[in-house]
Design a protein around this motif. Structure first.
Motif, PDB file in Angstrom:
ATOM      1  N   PRO A 188      -3.525   6.330  -8.323  1.00 29.76           N
ATOM      2  CA  PRO A 188      -4.562   5.356  -7.923  1.00 29.76           C
ATOM      3  C   PRO A 188      -4.899   4.368  -9.040  1.00 29.76           C
ATOM      4  CG  PRO A 188      -5.129   7.521  -7.109  1.00 29.76           C
ATOM      5  CD  PRO A 188      -3.919   7.708  -7.978  1.00 29.76           C
ATOM      6  N   GLU A 189      -4.827   4.806 -10.282  1.00 30.99           N
ATOM      7  CA  GLU A 189      -5.139   3.908 -11.391  1.00 30.99           C
ATOM      8  C   GLU A 189      -4.064   2.846 -11.630  1.00 30.99           C
ATOM      9  OE1 GLU A 189      -5.138   7.269 -11.419  1.00 30.99           O
ATOM     10  OE2 GLU A 189      -4.423   8.055 -13.362  1.00 30.99           O
ATOM     11  N   ARG A 224      -0.194  -6.316 -15.417  1.00 32.47           N
ATOM     12  CA  ARG A 224      -1.030  -6.014 -14.270  1.00 32.47           C
ATOM     13  C   ARG A 224      -2.486  -6.272 -14.617  1.00 32.47           C
ATOM     14  NH1 ARG A 224      -0.383   0.606 -13.989  1.00 32.47           N
ATOM     15  NH2 ARG A 224      -1.681   1.126 -15.810  1.00 32.47           N
ATOM     16  N   ALA A 281      -6.179  -5.106 -13.028  1.00 32.13           N
ATOM     17  CA  ALA A 281      -7.008  -4.372 -12.081  1.00 32.13           C
ATOM     18  C   ALA A 281      -8.359  -5.063 -11.963  1.00 32.13           C
ATOM     19  CB  ALA A 281      -7.167  -2.935 -12.546  1.00 32.13           C
ATOM     20  N   GLN A 320       0.194  -7.648  -4.988  1.00 33.88           N
ATOM     21  CA  GLN A 320      -0.820  -6.594  -4.982  1.00 33.88           C
ATOM     22  C   GLN A 320      -0.179  -5.229  -4.759  1.00 33.88           C
ATOM     23  OE1 GLN A 320      -4.430  -6.725  -5.236  1.00 33.88           O
ATOM     24  NE2 GLN A 320      -4.119  -4.510  -5.374  1.00 33.88           N
ATOM     25  N   VAL A 321      -0.528  -4.299  -5.618  1.00 31.44           N
ATOM     26  CA  VAL A 321      -0.133  -2.905  -5.459  1.00 31.44           C
ATOM     27  C   VAL A 321      -1.394  -2.083  -5.292  1.00 31.44           C
ATOM     28  CG1 VAL A 321       0.905  -0.904  -6.591  1.00 31.44           C
ATOM     29  CG2 VAL A 321       1.993  -3.151  -6.770  1.00 31.44           C
ATOM     30  N   THR A 322      -1.466  -1.352  -4.196  1.00 37.06           N
ATOM     31  CA  THR A 322      -2.614  -0.494  -3.925  1.00 37.06           C
ATOM     32  C   THR A 322      -2.125   0.926  -3.708  1.00 37.06           C
ATOM     33  OG1 THR A 322      -3.804  -2.323  -2.885  1.00 37.06           O
ATOM     34  CG2 THR A 322      -4.617  -0.097  -2.461  1.00 37.06           C
ATOM     35  N   VAL A 323      -2.622   1.837  -4.530  1.00 36.89           N
ATOM     36  CA  VAL A 323      -2.237   3.244  -4.430  1.00 36.89           C
ATOM     37  C   VAL A 323      -3.452   4.010  -3.935  1.00 36.89           C
ATOM     38  CG1 VAL A 323      -1.257   5.230  -5.607  1.00 36.89           C
ATOM     39  CG2 VAL A 323      -0.683   2.905  -6.362  1.00 36.89           C
ATOM     40  N   SER A 324      -3.347   4.478  -2.710  1.00 33.72           N
ATOM     41  CA  SER A 324      -4.492   5.136  -2.090  1.00 33.72           C
ATOM     42  C   SER A 324      -4.022   6.032  -0.957  1.00 33.72           C
ATOM     43  CB  SER A 324      -5.467   4.092  -1.552  1.00 33.72           C
ATOM     44  OG  SER A 324      -6.526   4.714  -0.845  1.00 33.72           O
ATOM     45  N   THR A 343      -3.324   0.837  -9.274  1.00 36.45           N
ATOM     46  CA  THR A 343      -3.748  -0.230  -8.371  1.00 36.45           C
ATOM     47  C   THR A 343      -4.120  -1.473  -9.158  1.00 36.45           C
ATOM     48  OG1 THR A 343      -4.512   1.306  -6.666  1.00 36.45           O
ATOM     49  CG2 THR A 343      -5.477  -0.902  -6.672  1.00 36.45           C
ATOM     50  N   LEU A 357       0.856  -1.187   0.000  1.00 37.16           N
ATOM     51  CA  LEU A 357       0.000   0.000   0.000  1.00 37.16           C
ATOM     52  C   LEU A 357       0.893   1.238   0.000  1.00 37.16           C
ATOM     53  CD1 LEU A 357      -2.743   1.450   0.342  1.00 37.16           C
ATOM     54  CD2 LEU A 357      -2.456   1.135   2.815  1.00 37.16           C
TER      55      LEU A 357
END
Length: 114
Positions: free
Chosen positions: A87-88, A38, A40, A109-113, A90, A11
C-alpha cells in the motif's frame, strides 16, 4: 523539447505486480541515465530507481528487491517492473533523467489497495 509519456499504472492488490513504461521523444536516448520517481499524496517526489547509460542500476531501499528498472534504447523506453507491491507504493509515478531534469510528463497512477 523532450516529451515523456508514462503508462501502465492501475489498481492492484497488495502483493501484486505492475509494469510501467515511459517513452521519450528524443533523437538520442541511449546516452542519458534515466530514473523512475514517485510522488505520494502530501509527500515530495522521490527517486526510486535509476539506470545508467551503461545499464547499471540503483534503487531506493524502500523498493530494493521488489522493483526492477530496465531500458530499451531502440524503443527509447524505460520500464519499471514492480513486484510484491505494498500500500505504501501508492503514488503517481514519473520518469525523467537523474539530473538536469527535462519537463515532467503526466505520470501514471499506481494504487495498491485491497
Amino acid at each position: 523539447q523532450v516529451q515523456l509519456v508514462e503508462s501502465g499504472g492501475g489498481l492492484v492488490q497488495p502483493g501484486g505486480s505492475l509494469r510501467l513504461s515511459c517513452a521519450a521523444s528524443i533523437a538520442i536516448f541511449s546516452i542519458y541515465p534515466m530514473g523512475w520517481y514517485r510522488q505520494a499524496p502530501g509527500k515530495q517526489r522521490e527517486l526510486v530507481a535509476r539506470i545508467g547509460s551503461d545499464g547499471d542500476t540503483n534503487y531506493a531501499d524502500s523498493v530494493k528487491g521488489r522493483f526492477t528498472i530496465s531500458r530499451d534504447n531502440v524503443k527509447k523506453t524505460v520500464y519499471l517492473q514492480m513486484n510484491s507491491l505494498k500500500p505504501e507504493d501508492t503514488a503517481v509515478y514519473y520518469c525523467n533523467r537523474d539530473v538536469s531534469l527535462w519537463s515532467w510528463g503526466q505520470g501514471t497512477q499506481v494504487t495498491v489497495s485491497s
